[in-house]
Write a protein that holds these residues in place. Structure first.
Motif, short mmCIF file in Angstrom:
data_model
loop_
_atom_site.label_atom_id
_atom_site.label_comp_id
_atom_site.label_asym_id
_atom_site.label_seq_id
_atom_site.Cartn_x
_atom_site.Cartn_y
_atom_site.Cartn_z
N UNK A 77 -11.40 2.11 7.54
CA UNK A 77 -11.86 3.21 8.02
C UNK A 77 -10.67 4.06 9.05
N UNK A 78 -9.86 3.32 9.53
CA UNK A 78 -8.86 3.76 10.31
C UNK A 78 -7.79 4.76 9.59
N UNK A 79 -7.56 4.10 8.37
CA UNK A 79 -6.63 4.82 7.30
C UNK A 79 -7.17 6.04 7.06
N UNK A 80 -8.58 5.73 6.49
CA UNK A 80 -9.09 7.21 6.07
C UNK A 80 -9.67 8.39 7.00
N UNK A 81 -9.61 7.87 8.25
CA UNK A 81 -9.94 8.93 9.16
C UNK A 81 -8.39 9.69 9.29
N UNK A 82 -7.30 9.06 9.53
CA UNK A 82 -5.86 9.61 9.40
C UNK A 82 -5.63 10.36 8.53
N UNK A 83 -5.90 9.83 7.20
CA UNK A 83 -5.68 10.62 5.93
C UNK A 83 -6.17 11.85 5.89
N UNK A 84 -7.75 11.98 6.33
CA UNK A 84 -8.56 13.16 6.06
C UNK A 84 -8.05 14.09 7.19
N UNK A 85 -7.35 13.73 8.11
CA UNK A 85 -6.93 14.88 9.20
C UNK A 85 -5.34 14.92 9.07
N UNK A 86 -4.77 14.31 7.94
CA UNK A 86 -3.31 14.49 7.91
C UNK A 86 -2.41 14.03 9.13
N UNK A 87 -2.76 13.04 9.52
CA UNK A 87 -2.03 12.18 10.45
C UNK A 87 -1.14 11.06 10.10
N UNK A 88 -0.11 10.83 10.96
CA UNK A 88 0.85 9.78 10.49
C UNK A 88 0.00 8.38 10.26
N UNK A 89 0.52 7.67 9.43
CA UNK A 89 -0.02 6.31 9.15
C UNK A 89 0.38 5.35 10.14
N UNK A 90 -0.49 4.98 11.06
CA UNK A 90 0.10 3.88 12.08
C UNK A 90 -1.30 3.03 12.37
N UNK A 91 -0.98 1.76 12.93
CA UNK A 91 -1.90 0.77 13.22
C UNK A 91 -2.71 1.26 14.38
N UNK A 92 -3.96 0.92 14.24
CA UNK A 92 -4.69 1.59 15.51
C UNK A 92 -4.47 0.80 16.79
N UNK A 93 -3.77 1.59 17.86
CA UNK A 93 -3.49 0.89 19.08
C UNK A 93 -4.35 0.18 19.74
N UNK A 94 -5.61 0.12 19.68
CA UNK A 94 -6.55 -0.87 20.35
C UNK A 94 -6.78 -1.88 19.47
N UNK A 95 -6.21 -2.26 18.56
CA UNK A 95 -6.42 -3.40 17.63
C UNK A 95 -5.63 -4.70 18.63
N UNK A 96 -6.11 -5.76 18.66
CA UNK A 96 -5.67 -6.82 19.45
C UNK A 96 -5.13 -8.03 18.62
N UNK A 97 -5.34 -7.82 17.18
CA UNK A 97 -5.05 -8.71 16.17
C UNK A 97 -5.22 -8.16 14.80
N UNK A 98 -5.27 -8.93 13.86
CA UNK A 98 -5.73 -8.78 12.49
C UNK A 98 -4.52 -8.01 11.64
N UNK A 99 -5.35 -7.08 10.56
CA UNK A 99 -4.36 -6.36 9.69
C UNK A 99 -3.20 -5.59 10.18
N UNK A 100 -2.45 -5.56 9.57
CA UNK A 100 -1.27 -4.30 9.80
C UNK A 100 -1.25 -3.31 8.53
N UNK A 101 -0.84 -2.11 8.95
CA UNK A 101 -1.04 -1.11 7.80
C UNK A 101 0.23 -0.67 7.48
N UNK A 102 0.78 -0.51 6.37
CA UNK A 102 2.47 -0.29 6.12
C UNK A 102 2.30 0.92 4.93
N UNK A 103 3.05 2.19 5.44
CA UNK A 103 3.20 3.16 4.30
C UNK A 103 4.29 2.69 3.35
N UNK A 104 4.07 2.77 2.04
CA UNK A 104 4.87 2.17 0.89
C UNK A 104 5.38 3.41 0.19
N UNK A 105 4.75 4.39 0.13
CA UNK A 105 5.23 5.83 -0.63
C UNK A 105 4.48 7.13 0.02
#
Length: 302
Positions: free
Chosen positions: A263-291
């Motif tokens: 959901x975090x990725x989709x929000x950023x994509x919909x608003x043409x924002x850079x792909x970054x991890x949610x700064x509020x996350x305290x652990x868990x998945x990491x997102x990485x732009x590959x292309x």
């Protein structure tokens, strides 16, 4: 479709269908081309909200897409249908292949009075979206393709079954409570017919032809997807509007298992924002732009 017909179907289904776990989305029924179609919808979408429809995978209902859809339902006018032949919806007399399912998705949007939407798909839902974009380009705003399935890597059926079994060990245990009943209801004859259609569909060709902003999300533990070398090879062929991102630790059913990250990725994509991890996350998945395709909108910083 006559309103009375839809209302009658609604009442009949409510009587015969057992109650399920409560969702933030509202359960609804309609009739599309003579088939009863069950769907879920945002309860109170903002007046000018963009429309977003979530498209389920092979043999499944839309139920496993709810964790992600619910997180986005306050920002987008959200629909999660069970396409004809799947989940709680009725069956089409002839059964449906990928082009048929894309047409059914368009007819569902017609029925709901929606002219244009962003489509979010998982697994088989991705080829359905690619076909939708090819046939109805004026009706899709953006595409989100999560764990796109099909093609040579999933053939033959015995190999796909082994991949699914391996994936089952990597998904949250509660996923089985959704997947097993859905697959059982879908049935063996439907599985064999649709599997052939899915694995013969030209997904890569359609992806390369896309002319709209598209987000591809992959899990690095997904046994139904090719390895990193093949992913990079395919990415190297894509110079259009495609942005590809990996969620570390995710398998195939990302919409269910990693809903917050997706959901975090989709929000950023919909608003043409850079792909970054949610700064509020305290652990868990990491997102990485590959292309990022050369024609994809440049990402804006927050």
């Amino acid at each position: 479709m006559a309103k009375t017909s839809a209302a009658a179907a609604d009442r009949w289904r409510e009587r015969r269908t057992p109650r399920r776990a409560a969702s933030r989305l509202i359960d609804r029924w309609t009739v599309v081309d003579g088939v009863d179609v069950f769907y879920r919808e945002s309860p109170n979408p903002p007046k000018d909200a963009r429309v977003m429809m979530h498209v389920h995978g092979f043999g499944m209902s839309g139920r496993y897409l709810l964790p992600t859809a619910e997180l986005l339902a306050d920002e987008f006018h959200t629909f999660v249908p069970d396409l004809p032949g799947f989940g709680r919806s009725g069956r089409h007399p002839q059964g449906l292949d990928i082009p048929d399912l894309a047409a059914a998705a368009a007819r569902f949007l017609d029925d709901r009075g929606v002219e244009k939407a962003t489509l979010v798909g998982n697994s088989m839902g991705c080829p359905v979206i690619l076909e939708f974009a090819d046939r109805f380009p004026d009706r899709i705003e953006r595409a989100v393709l999560v764990s796109p399935a099909g093609g040579v890597f999933n053939r033959p059926l015995s190999r796909a079954i082994r991949q699914l079994a391996q994936d089952g060990t990597r998904e949250p245990p509660r996923m089985a409570r959704v997947a097993v009943p859905d697959y059982a209801r879908f049935g063996v004859p439907s599985t064999l017919k649709l599997f052939r259609a899915l694995t013969q569909y030209p997904s890569l060709q359609r992806l390369l032809e896309l002319e709209l902003p598209t987000l591809v999300v992959l899990g690095d533990r997904d046994p139904l997807m090719p390895g990193p070398a093949r992913v990079q090879e395919v990415a190297g062929q894509v110079d259009n509007h495609v942005l590809a991102v990996t969620i570390e630790g995710a398998a195939h059913a990302i919409n269910f298992s990693h809903a917050r990250a997706l959901a975090h990725l989709i929000r950023r994509f919909m608003d043409d924002l850079s792909i970054l991890d949610d700064p509020t996350w305290t652990g868990g998945a990491r997102v990485v732009e590959i292309h990022r395709g050369v024609h994809h909108p440049s990402a804006k910083d927050d």
